[in-house]
Design an enzyme around this catalytic site. Sequence first.
Site, PDB file in Angstrom:
ATOM      1  CE1 TYR A   1       2.356   1.589 -10.570  1.00 39.08           C
ATOM      2  CE2 TYR A   1       4.469   2.472  -9.861  1.00 39.08           C
ATOM      3  CZ  TYR A   1       3.172   2.088  -9.572  1.00 39.08           C
ATOM      4  OH  TYR A   1       2.696   2.191  -8.291  1.00 39.08           O
TER       5      TYR A   1
ATOM      6  CB  SER B   1       1.525  -5.141  -5.546  1.00 38.19           C
ATOM      7  OG  SER B   1       1.769  -3.789  -5.288  1.00 38.19           O
TER       8      SER B   1
END
Length: 154
Positions: free
Chosen positions: A103, A138
């Site tokens: 990420y 998220s």
Amino acid sequence: QTYAPKLILLDISDISCIRDVAKEILSCYGCVDVLINNASMKVKGAVQSISLELDKKIMDANYFGPITLTKAILPNMISRRTGQIVLINSIQGKIGIPFRAAYAASKHAAVGFFDCLRAEMEEFGISVSTVNPTFICSYHRQPAPGNWEASIWK
């Protein structure tokens, strides 16, 4: 002029369909004034436990997806000498933290690309911004055993 909204589905990690979606948008509206790249995928795990396949999926969604879409829209903005491009990125594009290597790497790459793009687009009157928020909530699906794709945060 006011346009009716049009929903166009796009999987930003599926690089092969992005150019066609951009063409559809441009043919429908004629131009894009503001492009906000806001899609993202993340996964949490030790470097040795994350497959190269998943690393590539994260890079497609967080780096190649936004730049492919931006490159598809950019000629229209350049020809009109106006436009705004925004990358909603992550603080992890500036600093890495443990268990987020894929990420963070994808977010670092995106920051580098859009920083360069900002400098290049100045002469065309096109604004390029990056937003690097700290941690956000998220949507997350609980993974089934052995199902790496279900462990992705979207």
